[in-house]
Write an enzyme that holds these catalytic residues in place. Structure first.
Site, short mmCIF file in Angstrom:
data_model
loop_
_atom_site.label_atom_id
_atom_site.label_comp_id
_atom_site.label_asym_id
_atom_site.label_seq_id
_atom_site.Cartn_x
_atom_site.Cartn_y
_atom_site.Cartn_z
CD GLU A 1 59.26 -8.57 4.09
OE1 GLU A 1 59.78 -7.96 5.12
OE2 GLU A 1 59.99 -8.63 3.12
CG PHE B 1 65.36 3.48 9.79
CD1 PHE B 1 66.18 3.41 8.82
CD2 PHE B 1 65.00 2.19 10.72
CE1 PHE B 1 66.78 2.07 8.28
CE2 PHE B 1 65.61 1.07 10.28
CZ PHE B 1 66.63 0.83 9.12
CD GLN B 2 63.08 -0.70 8.20
OE1 GLN B 2 62.54 -1.04 9.37
NE2 GLN B 2 64.01 -1.64 7.63
CG MET C 1 52.88 -16.62 -22.77
SD MET C 1 51.80 -17.79 -23.50
CE MET C 1 51.01 -18.39 -22.40
CE LYS D 1 59.48 -0.57 18.23
NZ LYS D 1 60.66 -0.35 17.79
#
Length: 612
Positions: free
Chosen positions: A62, A124-125, A489, A174
């Site tokens: 993502e 869940f999630q 760096m 959803k």
């Protein structure tokens, strides 16, 4: 709220309303990764793709999606769009959202969420992505009713693009995606947000005050940030600089706003800016800040930044004006509009010496350019990173360049000179792993242009999985890894400030064979390590019709100079020639011609231009 909606009505789901609204707002590409909570939206997306309305690019992580959407916007000026599911899918977007917020990039981020009845139950999630991202978005929504979807999308696009741009989050439960309702589209431009009217025109009194200061300044300097890019003010900026013969320096975000090959250009200022830009900002008597925010990587020690100068600050965001430096003339407005107003006011009162007053100042800057140019080391048997990057810029002057973050980013900023929106780099947040997915986004937006990602061997590994996306869609970006076997760096700072204690910065062991890795994904891999091979390798890479991964093995211990140490003034740079006159603590010199005071390092009088 006043809405002017079209009267077409149909029975549809919330997911259809979302996809249709995005298409109505001109979205052609969406970057994302599916998951359970967002599947109703992906189901409608499948139909839209089949109908040729939009194309979805399936990333491998993502974070790749959000960086690609970000760069899509930077390259085009349009709103970038990305999708992710709930929970870990949404939280994987956080770094990219913060990147866009710090750099003022317009983006609409759509996340799936658990059903409305499950919100707050630790389902869940389930993650409160609305709450998590509140500090790093311009605005955000949780869609509770599908009938609000078209309005929310229209508002999101309006907010993302107007005023100071930024990312907007839309979180979609959803069951909102599956619920049917009587859908009425909201056309772009038909949304009105009372109370949200960013100021675009400059205050006439302040415009007059600014021109009055410009007309009397003997050592003026234009300091240009990313706001000039956002406003599309390139022509106006050039006209203003040429009208008054003003030298121009840019921030990392402002690169491309002013042609760096122009005689008035000083390149980038700040921690790794050019010596002449940093000397100029230390000695100017008028600093005209245009779409810039006085961030710490530019200013160095803030109370010594342009300490001899009066300040004009032009910015569309009133919160930035006076935040770090209080200006004598604050101007809130759109950069392009304000520059036009300044030019118009200047033409009302033409002065014969407007274009000649600054000549002694330009002569001094020309001296600094001759004495302290950027250095490109050349070695007999090993490539220098500066040589690789300079050669890339010369071979592809019209390309779009993206970068990761580190030494290679600063060298690229120093040596690559290209046009507006063709420089794409994470500035404010400094996000490693940005470069390759950013190049994907820019290339999808501009399929006929050359897009080159300059990365470091450490940062490229942060999102190396996106080689799979390049292969799947045959996205023809060219990835050049400046490979020195270090977190470059970090190593440079450890060498300079930590007595060469290289704690966990050596990446030499455990590095993959990048050529074999690229080939494992079905991508052309190349390697170059000798100076005699560089030009041919770049030419072969650019000529190849498809994605290429070029591993450039460079000198391991090369440092990026000039460098302003943290907490020092911009004129106190490391890496310049050993010249005792560069010690800014020396006594002040006096001009024998006019008596003006200056630093001995400057060689020329700030007032009369006489040689000291």
């Amino acid at each position: 709220m006043q809405l002017q909606t079209v009267t077409i009505q149909q029975r549809a789901t919330g997911a259809y309303a979302l996809i249709d609204s995005l298409c109505q707002h001109g979205v052609k590409h969406i970057f994302g990764y599916p998951g359970g909570a967002i599947l109703p939206i992906y189901d409608e997306l499948h139909r839209a793709e089949a109908a040729g309305r939009v194309q979805h690019i399936l990333v491998r992580h993502e974070q790749g999606a959000v960086h690609a959407a970000d760069a899509y916007s930077r390259a085009t000026g349009e709103v970038g769009v990305c999708f992710a599911t709930s929970g870990p899918g949404a939280t994987n977007l956080v770094t990219g959202i913060a990147t866009a917020q710090m750099d003022s990039i317009p983006m609409v981020v759509v996340t799936g969420q658990v059903p409305r009845t499950a919100i707050g139950t630790d389902a869940f999630q389930e993650t409160d992505i609305y709450g998590i991202t509140l500090p790093i978005v311009k605005h955000s929504y949780v869609v509770r009713d599908p009938r609000d979807m078209a309005r929310i999308v229209a508002e999101a696009f309006h907010i993302a693009q107007s005023g100071r741009p930024g990312p907007v989050l839309i979180d979609v439960p959803k069951d909102v995606g599956t619920e049917e309702f009587d859908y009425v589209p909201v056309a772009p431009g038909d949304i009105r947000l009372p109370g949200y009217r960013p100021t675009t025109r400059g205050n006439p009194r302040q415009i007059a005050q600014a021109i009055a200061l410009v007309r009397v300044a003997r050592r003026p300097l234009l300091y240009v940030g990313g706001g000039a890019i956002t406003a599309g003010a390139h022509a106006e900026l050039r006209a203003f600089a040429e009208r008054f013969q003003l030298p121009v320096t840019t921030t990392l975000m402002g690169k491309g706003a002013f042609d760096e090959r122009h005689p008035l250009a000083l390149g980038m200022l700040g921690m790794h800016g050019t010596a002449y830009a940093n000397f100029a900002v230390s000695e100017c008597d008028l600093l005209i800040a245009v779409g810039a925010r006085f961030d710490d990587r530019v200013t160095g020690k803030l109370d010594e930044f342009a300490s001899k100068a009066q300040v004009i600050h032009v910015d569309i965001d009133p919160a930035e004006v006076g935040k770090n430096r209080v200006p004598e003339v604050p101007i809130v407005g759109d950069v392009r509009q304000v520059l036009n107003e300044l030019l118009a006011r200047a033409e009302e009162q033409i002065s014969a010496d407007d274009a000649t007053r600054t000549q002694p100042w330009l002569d001094r800057i020309a001296y600094w350019k001759r004495e302290y140019p950027l250095q490109i080391p050349y070695y007999a048997d090993v490539l220098s990173p500066q040589q690789v990057i300079h050669s890339l810029g010369e071979a592809a002057p019209d390309a779009y360049f993206t970068t990761d973050v580190g030494q290679h980013q600063m060298w690229a900023a120093q040596f690559i000179k290209n046009g507006p929106r063709r420089w794409i780099s994470s500035a404010g947040l400094g996000t490693m792993g940005f470069g390759m997915p950013a190049a994907m986004g820019a290339q999808m937006a501009l399929p006929d242009d050359t897009v080159i990602c300059v990365a470091g061997d450490a940062s490229i590994l942060m999102n190396i999985q996106e080689l799979g996306t390049l292969a799947q869609y045959n996205i023809p970006i060219k990835v050049v890894v400046v490979n020195n076997g270090w977190q470059g760096m970090v190593r440079q700072w450890q060498e300079a400030f930590y007595d060469e204690r290289y704690s966990n910065s050596n990446m030499e062991r455990g590095m993959p064979d990048f050529v074999k890795l690229a080939e494992a994904f079905g991508i052309k891999g190349m390697r170059v390590s000798h100076p005699d091979e560089l030009q041919a390798a770049i030419a072969e890479m650019l000529a190849f019709d498809g994605p290429v991964f070029l591993d450039a093995i460079v000198k391991r211990d090369e440092n990026c100079y000039p460098m302003v140490p943290s907490g020092h003034s911009n004129a106190q740079m490391l890496g310049l020639p050993k010249d005792p006159t560069l010690d800014l603590d020396l006594a002040i010199a006096t001009c024998s011609s006019c008596g003006a005071k200056t630093l001995p390092s400057h060689k020329f009088c700030p007032d009369c231009g006489a040689k000291l």
